[in-house]
Design a protein around this motif. Structure first.
Motif, PDB file in Angstrom:
ATOM      1  N   ARG A 173       0.875  -1.170   0.000  1.00 37.56           N
ATOM      2  CA  ARG A 173       0.000   0.000   0.000  1.00 37.56           C
ATOM      3  C   ARG A 173       0.912   1.219   0.000  1.00 37.56           C
ATOM      4  N   THR A 174       0.865   1.973  -1.093  1.00 42.81           N
ATOM      5  CA  THR A 174       1.807   3.068  -1.321  1.00 42.81           C
ATOM      6  C   THR A 174       1.328   4.365  -0.689  1.00 42.81           C
ATOM      7  N   PHE A 175       2.269   5.055  -0.070  1.00 45.43           N
ATOM      8  CA  PHE A 175       2.007   6.385   0.483  1.00 45.43           C
ATOM      9  C   PHE A 175       2.279   7.387  -0.628  1.00 45.43           C
ATOM     10  N   HIS A 176       1.229   8.058  -1.103  1.00 43.50           N
ATOM     11  CA  HIS A 176       1.355   9.006  -2.206  1.00 43.50           C
ATOM     12  C   HIS A 176       1.640  10.393  -1.646  1.00 43.50           C
ATOM     13  N   THR A 177       2.743  10.941  -2.049  1.00 46.58           N
ATOM     14  CA  THR A 177       3.126  12.269  -1.601  1.00 46.58           C
ATOM     15  C   THR A 177       3.502  13.098  -2.821  1.00 46.58           C
ATOM     16  N   ARG A 178       3.514  14.365  -2.655  1.00 41.76           N
ATOM     17  CA  ARG A 178       3.991  15.230  -3.734  1.00 41.76           C
ATOM     18  C   ARG A 178       4.569  16.491  -3.126  1.00 41.76           C
ATOM     19  N   GLU A 179       5.406  17.141  -3.894  1.00 44.23           N
ATOM     20  CA  GLU A 179       6.075  18.349  -3.418  1.00 44.23           C
ATOM     21  C   GLU A 179       5.044  19.429  -3.098  1.00 44.23           C
ATOM     22  N   GLY A 180       5.283  20.137  -2.018  1.00 47.05           N
ATOM     23  CA  GLY A 180       4.389  21.212  -1.618  1.00 47.05           C
ATOM     24  C   GLY A 180       3.258  20.763  -0.709  1.00 47.05           C
ATOM     25  N   ARG A 181       3.163  19.480  -0.440  1.00 49.32           N
ATOM     26  CA  ARG A 181       2.119  18.954   0.436  1.00 49.32           C
ATOM     27  C   ARG A 181       2.708  18.812   1.835  1.00 49.32           C
ATOM     28  N   ILE A 182       2.088  19.460   2.806  1.00 46.74           N
ATOM     29  CA  ILE A 182       2.547  19.395   4.190  1.00 46.74           C
ATOM     30  C   ILE A 182       1.461  18.701   5.000  1.00 46.74           C
ATOM     31  N   TYR A 183       1.813  17.579   5.590  1.00 40.33           N
ATOM     32  CA  TYR A 183       0.829  16.779   6.320  1.00 40.33           C
ATOM     33  C   TYR A 183       0.708  17.242   7.761  1.00 40.33           C
ATOM     34  N   GLN A 184      -0.509  17.391   8.191  1.00 39.90           N
ATOM     35  CA  GLN A 184      -0.790  17.684   9.591  1.00 39.90           C
ATOM     36  C   GLN A 184      -0.987  16.380  10.341  1.00 39.90           C
ATOM     37  N   GLN A 185      -1.556  15.399   9.653  1.00 42.73           N
ATOM     38  CA  GLN A 185      -1.912  14.159  10.324  1.00 42.73           C
ATOM     39  C   GLN A 185      -1.840  13.012   9.323  1.00 42.73           C
ATOM     40  N   VAL A 186      -1.237  11.896   9.720  1.00 44.37           N
ATOM     41  CA  VAL A 186      -1.199  10.685   8.905  1.00 44.37           C
ATOM     42  C   VAL A 186      -1.516   9.524   9.836  1.00 44.37           C
ATOM     43  N   GLU A 187      -2.701   8.955   9.682  1.00 47.08           N
ATOM     44  CA  GLU A 187      -3.121   7.853  10.552  1.00 47.08           C
ATOM     45  C   GLU A 187      -3.210   6.529   9.819  1.00 47.08           C
ATOM     46  N   MET A 188      -3.342   6.568   8.495  1.00 50.03           N
ATOM     47  CA  MET A 188      -3.435   5.334   7.735  1.00 50.03           C
ATOM     48  C   MET A 188      -2.049   4.700   7.627  1.00 50.03           C
ATOM     49  N   ASP A 189      -2.028   3.380   7.614  1.00 48.63           N
ATOM     50  CA  ASP A 189      -0.770   2.648   7.524  1.00 48.63           C
ATOM     51  C   ASP A 189      -0.443   2.338   6.067  1.00 48.63           C
ATOM     52  N   TYR A 190       0.836   2.339   5.754  1.00 48.56           N
ATOM     53  CA  TYR A 190       1.324   2.103   4.403  1.00 48.56           C
ATOM     54  C   TYR A 190       2.505   1.144   4.455  1.00 48.56           C
ATOM     55  N   GLY A 191       2.858   0.649   3.279  1.00 50.84           N
ATOM     56  CA  GLY A 191       4.045  -0.177   3.160  1.00 50.84           C
ATOM     57  C   GLY A 191       3.725  -1.563   2.658  1.00 50.84           C
ATOM     58  N   PRO A 192       4.762  -2.381   2.509  1.00 54.16           N
ATOM     59  CA  PRO A 192       4.562  -3.760   2.049  1.00 54.16           C
ATOM     60  C   PRO A 192       3.910  -4.592   3.148  1.00 54.16           C
ATOM     61  N   PHE A 193       3.161  -5.604   2.728  1.00 51.85           N
ATOM     62  CA  PHE A 193       2.506  -6.483   3.697  1.00 51.85           C
ATOM     63  C   PHE A 193       2.464  -7.901   3.150  1.00 51.85           C
ATOM     64  N   GLU A 194       2.305  -8.828   4.063  1.00 51.50           N
ATOM     65  CA  GLU A 194       2.053 -10.220   3.726  1.00 51.50           C
ATOM     66  C   GLU A 194       1.191 -10.808   4.830  1.00 51.50           C
TER      67      GLU A 194
END
Length: 142
Positions: free
Chosen positions: A74-95
């Motif tokens: 599950r990829t964390f999509h980011t882009r330049e100029g975006r400043i996050y106040q809060q990130v609660e969802m989990d991302y990354g590889p899983f099995e």
């Protein structure tokens, strides 16, 4: 109340109200929830995985006689100029591995993916009895 104690209280309150974007690197990672149950009328084991926001092409499904494996990222999509106040969802590889207590037939397993839910239907195989195995010689002198 002294200044240092007040300062610490303000920092604690701020940290409690904002989850910093670095959480994605906390090591916890994405671990999809799963439900598994047996349907008596169809004689199938059904396993459902909650995979919101994932493309079907990012999911891999493997089935063995007694194990079901779902993996992906599950990829964390980011882009330049975006400043996050809060990130609660989990991302990354899983099995996720689901060990089955009965034999299933991988050849007739079906899977559907709709609205972020992966549903896998596994058909039970008839339990085989004991089978006599002929013993071959190794080709040497006996």
């Amino acid at each position: 109340m002294d200044v240092e104690k007040l300062h610490n209280e303000v920092l604690r309150a701020f940290n409690d109200s904002c989850v910093i974007a670095t959480r994605q690197f906390s090591g916890r990672g994405f671990r999809p929830a799963a439900d598994a149950y047996f349907e008596e009328d169809t004689r199938e084991i059904v396993v459902r995985f909650d995979l919101p926001g994932m493309a079907m092409s990012d999911i891999e499904l493997l089935v063995d006689r007694r194990e079901l494996v779902v993996r992906g990222e599950r990829t964390f999509h980011t882009r330049e100029g975006r400043i996050y106040q809060q990130v609660e969802m989990d991302y990354g590889p899983f099995e996720r591995r689901v060990r089955l207590m009965v034999d299933v037939d991988p050849e007739v397993t079906t899977a559907t993916y709709e609205a972020g839910i992966l549903e896998v239907r596994l058909t039970l195989t008839p339990r085989g009895g004991a089978r006599k195995i002929d013993i071959q010689t190794g080709g040497g002198d006996e």
